[in-house]
Motif scaffolding. Structure first.
Motif, PDB file in Angstrom:
ATOM      1  N   ILE A   1       8.668  -3.796  -6.857  1.00 22.50           N
ATOM      2  CA  ILE A   1       7.579  -3.538  -7.798  1.00 22.50           C
ATOM      3  C   ILE A   1       7.456  -2.028  -7.938  1.00 22.50           C
ATOM      4  O   ILE A   1       7.466  -1.303  -6.937  1.00 22.50           O
ATOM      5  CB  ILE A   1       6.245  -4.123  -7.294  1.00 22.50           C
ATOM      6  N   VAL A   2       7.333  -1.547  -9.160  1.00 20.40           N
ATOM      7  CA  VAL A   2       7.164  -0.111  -9.412  1.00 20.40           C
ATOM      8  C   VAL A   2       5.761   0.126  -9.942  1.00 20.40           C
ATOM      9  O   VAL A   2       5.288  -0.601 -10.824  1.00 20.40           O
ATOM     10  CB  VAL A   2       8.212   0.401 -10.426  1.00 20.40           C
ATOM     11  N   VAL A   3       5.087   1.149  -9.409  1.00 15.95           N
ATOM     12  CA  VAL A   3       3.742   1.478  -9.882  1.00 15.95           C
ATOM     13  C   VAL A   3       3.654   2.977 -10.127  1.00 15.95           C
ATOM     14  O   VAL A   3       4.140   3.786  -9.340  1.00 15.95           O
ATOM     15  CB  VAL A   3       2.655   1.028  -8.864  1.00 15.95           C
TER      16      VAL A   3
ATOM     17  N   MET B   1      -2.718   0.313  -8.461  1.00 18.04           N
ATOM     18  CA  MET B   1      -2.123   0.269  -7.128  1.00 18.04           C
ATOM     19  C   MET B   1      -2.571  -0.982  -6.372  1.00 18.04           C
ATOM     20  O   MET B   1      -1.754  -1.647  -5.707  1.00 18.04           O
ATOM     21  CB  MET B   1      -2.506   1.517  -6.341  1.00 18.04           C
ATOM     22  N   GLU B   2      -3.835  -1.331  -6.467  1.00 13.18           N
ATOM     23  CA  GLU B   2      -4.335  -2.539  -5.804  1.00 13.18           C
ATOM     24  C   GLU B   2      -3.587  -3.780  -6.305  1.00 13.18           C
ATOM     25  O   GLU B   2      -3.172  -4.638  -5.516  1.00 13.18           O
ATOM     26  CB  GLU B   2      -5.841  -2.707  -6.078  1.00 13.18           C
ATOM     27  N   TYR B   3      -3.416  -3.865  -7.615  1.00 11.56           N
ATOM     28  CA  TYR B   3      -2.712  -5.013  -8.191  1.00 11.56           C
ATOM     29  C   TYR B   3      -1.244  -5.009  -7.774  1.00 11.56           C
ATOM     30  O   TYR B   3      -0.676  -6.054  -7.440  1.00 11.56           O
ATOM     31  CB  TYR B   3      -2.827  -4.977  -9.713  1.00 11.56           C
ATOM     32  N   ALA B   4      -0.618  -3.841  -7.786  1.00  8.77           N
ATOM     33  CA  ALA B   4       0.793  -3.731  -7.414  1.00  8.77           C
ATOM     34  C   ALA B   4       1.022  -4.118  -5.961  1.00  8.77           C
ATOM     35  O   ALA B   4       2.020  -4.777  -5.628  1.00  8.77           O
ATOM     36  CB  ALA B   4       1.284  -2.310  -7.674  1.00  8.77           C
ATOM     37  N   ILE B   5       0.120  -3.716  -5.089  1.00 15.28           N
ATOM     38  CA  ILE B   5       0.246  -4.067  -3.671  1.00 15.28           C
ATOM     39  C   ILE B   5       0.144  -5.581  -3.493  1.00 15.28           C
ATOM     40  O   ILE B   5       0.916  -6.183  -2.736  1.00 15.28           O
ATOM     41  CB  ILE B   5      -0.822  -3.324  -2.835  1.00 15.28           C
ATOM     42  N   ALA B   6      -0.806  -6.200  -4.189  1.00 13.62           N
ATOM     43  CA  ALA B   6      -0.937  -7.659  -4.095  1.00 13.62           C
ATOM     44  C   ALA B   6       0.328  -8.350  -4.590  1.00 13.62           C
ATOM     45  O   ALA B   6       0.802  -9.317  -3.981  1.00 13.62           O
ATOM     46  CB  ALA B   6      -2.155  -8.126  -4.907  1.00 13.62           C
ATOM     47  N   GLN B   7       0.891  -7.841  -5.693  1.00 13.14           N
ATOM     48  CA  GLN B   7       2.130  -8.416  -6.208  1.00 13.14           C
ATOM     49  C   GLN B   7       3.272  -8.261  -5.202  1.00 13.14           C
ATOM     50  O   GLN B   7       4.033  -9.203  -4.950  1.00 13.14           O
ATOM     51  CB  GLN B   7       2.506  -7.754  -7.539  1.00 13.14           C
ATOM     52  N   ALA B   8       3.409  -7.081  -4.630  1.00 12.22           N
ATOM     53  CA  ALA B   8       4.476  -6.843  -3.654  1.00 12.22           C
ATOM     54  C   ALA B   8       4.309  -7.731  -2.426  1.00 12.22           C
ATOM     55  O   ALA B   8       5.286  -8.287  -1.901  1.00 12.22           O
ATOM     56  CB  ALA B   8       4.486  -5.372  -3.250  1.00 12.22           C
TER      57      ALA B   8
ATOM     58  N   ALA C   1       8.141  -8.083  -1.543  1.00  8.68           N
ATOM     59  CA  ALA C   1       8.965  -7.097  -2.234  1.00  8.68           C
ATOM     60  C   ALA C   1       8.574  -5.683  -1.813  1.00  8.68           C
ATOM     61  O   ALA C   1       7.483  -5.437  -1.291  1.00  8.68           O
ATOM     62  CB  ALA C   1       8.800  -7.239  -3.747  1.00  8.68           C
ATOM     63  N   GLU C   2       9.463  -4.753  -2.065  1.00  8.07           N
ATOM     64  CA  GLU C   2       9.183  -3.341  -1.844  1.00  8.07           C
ATOM     65  C   GLU C   2       8.289  -2.822  -2.963  1.00  8.07           C
ATOM     66  O   GLU C   2       8.432  -3.219  -4.125  1.00  8.07           O
ATOM     67  CB  GLU C   2      10.498  -2.556  -1.837  1.00  8.07           C
ATOM     68  N   LEU C   3       7.366  -1.942  -2.616  1.00 11.55           N
ATOM     69  CA  LEU C   3       6.533  -1.269  -3.611  1.00 11.55           C
ATOM     70  C   LEU C   3       7.002   0.175  -3.725  1.00 11.55           C
ATOM     71  O   LEU C   3       6.985   0.921  -2.744  1.00 11.55           O
ATOM     72  CB  LEU C   3       5.062  -1.320  -3.221  1.00 11.55           C
ATOM     73  N   HIS C   4       7.429   0.563  -4.911  1.00 13.53           N
ATOM     74  CA  HIS C   4       7.916   1.917  -5.145  1.00 13.53           C
ATOM     75  C   HIS C   4       6.908   2.659  -6.002  1.00 13.53           C
ATOM     76  O   HIS C   4       6.638   2.273  -7.144  1.00 13.53           O
ATOM     77  CB  HIS C   4       9.278   1.876  -5.838  1.00 13.53           C
ATOM     78  N   VAL C   5       6.326   3.724  -5.444  1.00 17.50           N
ATOM     79  CA  VAL C   5       5.280   4.490  -6.109  1.00 17.50           C
ATOM     80  C   VAL C   5       5.908   5.702  -6.795  1.00 17.50           C
ATOM     81  O   VAL C   5       6.642   6.469  -6.168  1.00 17.50           O
ATOM     82  CB  VAL C   5       4.208   4.957  -5.100  1.00 17.50           C
ATOM     83  N   VAL C   6       5.600   5.866  -8.076  1.00 21.39           N
ATOM     84  CA  VAL C   6       6.211   6.916  -8.889  1.00 21.39           C
ATOM     85  C   VAL C   6       5.143   7.857  -9.421  1.00 21.39           C
ATOM     86  O   VAL C   6       4.093   7.412  -9.905  1.00 21.39           O
ATOM     87  CB  VAL C   6       7.001   6.293 -10.065  1.00 21.39           C
ATOM     88  N   TYR C   7       5.427   9.155  -9.320  1.00 17.00           N
ATOM     89  CA  TYR C   7       4.525  10.161  -9.906  1.00 17.00           C
ATOM     90  C   TYR C   7       5.370  11.241 -10.568  1.00 17.00           C
ATOM     91  O   TYR C   7       6.251  11.833  -9.945  1.00 17.00           O
ATOM     92  CB  TYR C   7       3.629  10.789  -8.834  1.00 17.00           C
TER      93      TYR C   7
ATOM     94  N   PRO D   1      -2.628   7.114   2.491  1.00 20.38           N
ATOM     95  CA  PRO D   1      -3.704   6.171   2.837  1.00 20.38           C
ATOM     96  C   PRO D   1      -3.389   4.732   2.450  1.00 20.38           C
ATOM     97  O   PRO D   1      -3.818   3.797   3.142  1.00 20.38           O
ATOM     98  CB  PRO D   1      -4.909   6.703   2.049  1.00 20.38           C
ATOM     99  N   TRP D   2      -2.645   4.527   1.374  1.00 23.41           N
ATOM    100  CA  TRP D   2      -2.266   3.168   0.975  1.00 23.41           C
ATOM    101  C   TRP D   2      -1.302   2.553   1.991  1.00 23.41           C
ATOM    102  O   TRP D   2      -1.383   1.359   2.272  1.00 23.41           O
ATOM    103  CB  TRP D   2      -1.643   3.185  -0.417  1.00 23.41           C
ATOM    104  N   ARG D   3      -0.409   3.371   2.528  1.00 19.97           N
ATOM    105  CA  ARG D   3       0.490   2.883   3.571  1.00 19.97           C
ATOM    106  C   ARG D   3      -0.298   2.467   4.814  1.00 19.97           C
ATOM    107  O   ARG D   3      -0.042   1.434   5.421  1.00 19.97           O
ATOM    108  CB  ARG D   3       1.487   3.974   3.967  1.00 19.97           C
TER     109      ARG D   3
END
Length: 278
Positions: free
Chosen positions: A137-139, A151-158, A163-169, A204-206
């Motif tokens: 999942i990419v967020v 991010m909350e929705y992406a974490i729930a999906q992952a 699945a891995e959650l990949h955070v992009v900025y 903090p999300w980790r």
């Protein structure tokens, strides 16, 4: 909000893909599935019969997935306002990227853009069946209120997909003359500070979600371009409806708008619900 995913159906290929995506999502997350077809020509008997047939076919498609409770309803009115109203009590809204009434050359229809721009909570826009699963999942995350909801929705999906959650900025460099004194040093300092701040926002999300594998990436590049590239190996791309740079009056920011129009994988646009907004 209820424990059900609402899908707008119209018999188009993207809408059929949306039904399948939503049924699988509902099964993974233990939610019910509600299918709605908005029959804009409610008073004409022949058209109502067609609308009912479209809805029944979508329900059969969803039930074939198995493991999820499916209900359906035929509704009068206009499509976009009706789906936006449904979002007030739904876990999420899932729609195809464009319906039967759109021009074939368009990747996004007016209904999907309107719903993504105005609905409460997550709106998932699906273009077509996913050929393969990537387990990722990419967020897009910039620390804004809307990005935090994403991010909350992406974490729930992952979590539900394991699945891995990949955070992009991504960010763009301020305009400076290359002839300015200490230009190179200034650019290096800005890039270092942006990278540091991006890593600190993710940490903090980790800590709060140790069961989810979270990776992150930041670059001096336009966020849309960065998300498009990351989406090539993503099962879902999640963005806030607008970020730190968005005008308060804007319903869709430039990043969410760009991602919707250029990313091939399903895209979730997330807006904080009224009770979540400060």
């Amino acid at each position: 909000m209820t424990g059900q995913i609402v899908v707008g159906v119209d018999g188009s290929a993207p809408a059929n893909a949306a039904v399948e995506w939503a049924a699988l999502d509902a099964r993974r997350r233990g939610l019910d599935l509600r299918l709605v077809h908005v029959c804009e020509h409610w008073r004409h008997g022949g058209e109502t019969k067609y609308c009912a047939g479209t809805l029944d076919a979508a329900a059969d498609r969803a039930r074939a997935i198995g493991g999820v409770k499916v209900t359906s309803e035929l509704l009068p009115g206009e499509v976009a306002p009706t789906l936006i109203a449904e979002s007030a009590t739904a876990d999420s809204i899932v729609i195809g990227s464009r319906g039967l009434g759109g021009f074939k050359g368009l990747v996004m229809g007016s209904v999907s853009v309107a719903v993504a721009g105005h609905a409460e909570g997550p709106v998932v826009v699906v273009r077509g069946p996913a050929p393969i699963e990537h387990g990722r999942i990419v967020v897009g995350y910039d620390g804004s209120e809307h990005a935090s909801a994403a991010m909350e929705y992406a974490i729930a999906q992952a979590r539900h997909r394991d699945a891995e959650l990949h955070v992009v900025y991504g960010w763009t460099m301020p305009a400076y003359s290359p002839y300015a004194v200490a230009y190179n040093a200034l650019v290096e300092e800005i890039m270092h500070e942006e990278s540091r701040a991006a890593r600190e926002r993710v940490e903090p999300w980790r800590e709060r979600n140790p069961d989810v594998r979270i990776t992150d990436e930041d670059a001096c590049e336009h966020p849309v371009a960065l998300l498009i590239e990351a989406s090539r190996q993503a099962d879902l791309v999640v963005v806030g409806s607008r970020g730190r740079g968005g005008l308060a009056a804007a319903v869709l920011g430039s990043v969410s708008h760009g991602v919707l129009h250029h990313v091939i994988s399903p895209v979730a646009v997330v807006r904080p619900r009224p009770e979540e907004e400060s």
